[in-house]
Design a protein around this motif. Structure first.
Motif, PDB file in Angstrom:
ATOM      1  N   VAL A  60       0.864  -1.188   0.000  1.00 52.77           N
ATOM      2  CA  VAL A  60       0.000   0.000   0.000  1.00 52.77           C
ATOM      3  C   VAL A  60       0.896   1.232   0.000  1.00 52.77           C
ATOM      4  O   VAL A  60       1.782   1.357   0.856  1.00 52.77           O
ATOM      5  N   ASN A  61       0.682   2.150  -0.946  1.00 54.32           N
ATOM      6  CA  ASN A  61       1.401   3.420  -0.947  1.00 54.32           C
ATOM      7  C   ASN A  61       0.584   4.465  -0.216  1.00 54.32           C
ATOM      8  O   ASN A  61      -0.641   4.522  -0.363  1.00 54.32           O
ATOM      9  N   GLU A  65       4.248   9.937   5.934  1.00 55.03           N
ATOM     10  CA  GLU A  65       4.528   8.993   7.018  1.00 55.03           C
ATOM     11  C   GLU A  65       3.411   8.957   8.064  1.00 55.03           C
ATOM     12  O   GLU A  65       3.105   7.908   8.610  1.00 55.03           O
ATOM     13  N   GLN A  66       2.783  10.082   8.328  1.00 53.00           N
ATOM     14  CA  GLN A  66       1.715  10.097   9.334  1.00 53.00           C
ATOM     15  C   GLN A  66       0.523   9.245   8.889  1.00 53.00           C
ATOM     16  O   GLN A  66      -0.019   8.465   9.662  1.00 53.00           O
ATOM     17  N   VAL A  67       0.123   9.380   7.643  1.00 55.92           N
ATOM     18  CA  VAL A  67      -0.975   8.562   7.107  1.00 55.92           C
ATOM     19  C   VAL A  67      -0.584   7.091   7.158  1.00 55.92           C
ATOM     20  O   VAL A  67      -1.381   6.233   7.560  1.00 55.92           O
ATOM     21  N   ALA A  68       0.659   6.791   6.791  1.00 56.98           N
ATOM     22  CA  ALA A  68       1.140   5.407   6.813  1.00 56.98           C
ATOM     23  C   ALA A  68       1.070   4.833   8.225  1.00 56.98           C
ATOM     24  O   ALA A  68       0.604   3.701   8.433  1.00 56.98           O
ATOM     25  N   TYR A 123     -11.051  -2.215   3.946  1.00 54.81           N
ATOM     26  CA  TYR A 123     -10.819  -1.274   5.035  1.00 54.81           C
ATOM     27  C   TYR A 123      -9.872  -0.153   4.599  1.00 54.81           C
ATOM     28  O   TYR A 123     -10.128   1.022   4.878  1.00 54.81           O
ATOM     29  N   ILE A 124      -8.809  -0.510   3.897  1.00 57.22           N
ATOM     30  CA  ILE A 124      -7.856   0.506   3.442  1.00 57.22           C
ATOM     31  C   ILE A 124      -8.545   1.498   2.515  1.00 57.22           C
ATOM     32  O   ILE A 124      -8.311   2.709   2.608  1.00 57.22           O
ATOM     33  N   HIS A 128      -8.130   5.394   3.481  1.00 53.41           N
ATOM     34  CA  HIS A 128      -7.012   5.961   2.716  1.00 53.41           C
ATOM     35  C   HIS A 128      -7.424   7.272   2.067  1.00 53.41           C
ATOM     36  O   HIS A 128      -8.529   7.392   1.541  1.00 53.41           O
ATOM     37  N   PRO A 129      -6.546   8.278   2.067  1.00 53.57           N
ATOM     38  CA  PRO A 129      -6.912   9.569   1.477  1.00 53.57           C
ATOM     39  C   PRO A 129      -6.902   9.595  -0.052  1.00 53.57           C
ATOM     40  O   PRO A 129      -7.509  10.491  -0.646  1.00 53.57           O
TER      41      PRO A 129
END
Length: 158
Positions: A60-61, A65-68, A123-124, A128-129
């Motif tokens: 998953v890209n 880093e915060q979103v990850a 779920y992702i 995910h944005p």
């Protein structure tokens, strides 16, 4: 006269014994993957060994880093995975709406059961944005039995 051939009213049609053999061979061929998977799972359950494809790595890209980290923690809390690696700053070039785009992204390597990949992907997509997040998986073919057992334990429900 051949008694088996007399059972079939259509001339030129193969004898029933040949039809039965063809039917059995066809059924065996069509059910082989399912039977193989079931037998491997049974063997794995009895012996405590590992069978290929039971676990997957999901890629998953993420935009930063915060979103990850947020996605990684959320999927671990939901027991959708046992482990997540966060790999910093990969360069991505891709087509988006007819144009070539370039971005720096963070790559997640998510280790999970293959049976949970669809639920994890769904779920992702929810959290995910990105409009279309990159989510794909590869089955793990080989590995250490103790590691796979640890993965299983990490995804057990409390």
């Amino acid at each position: 006269m051949d008694r088996l051939g007399s059972w079939c009213p259509l001339s030129g049609f193969p004898r029933p014994s040949v039809l039965i053999c063809l039917l059995i061979l066809t059924a065996s061929f069509l059910t082989y993957p399912m039977l193989r998977t079931l037998s491997l799972r049974l063997h794995s359950a009895i012996t405590g060994s590992y069978f290929s494809g039971a676990h997957s790595i999901v890629f998953v890209n993420c935009p930063n880093e915060q979103v990850a980290r947020d996605i990684a923690r959320a999927i671990l809390n939901k027991k959708l995975a046992a482990s997540v690696n966060i790999l910093p700053k990969s360069s991505s070039l891709y087509f988006w709406k007819g144009e070539i785009e370039e971005a720096t992204e963070i790559l997640l390597l998510i280790k999970t059961k293959t049976s949970k990949v669809l639920m994890l992907s769904s779920y992702i997509r929810l959290v995910h944005p990105f409009e279309i997040p990159e989510v794909f998986s590869l089955p793990m073919d080989q590995g250490d039995v103790h590691y796979f057992k640890w993965l299983e334990e990490g995804m057990e429900e409390d």
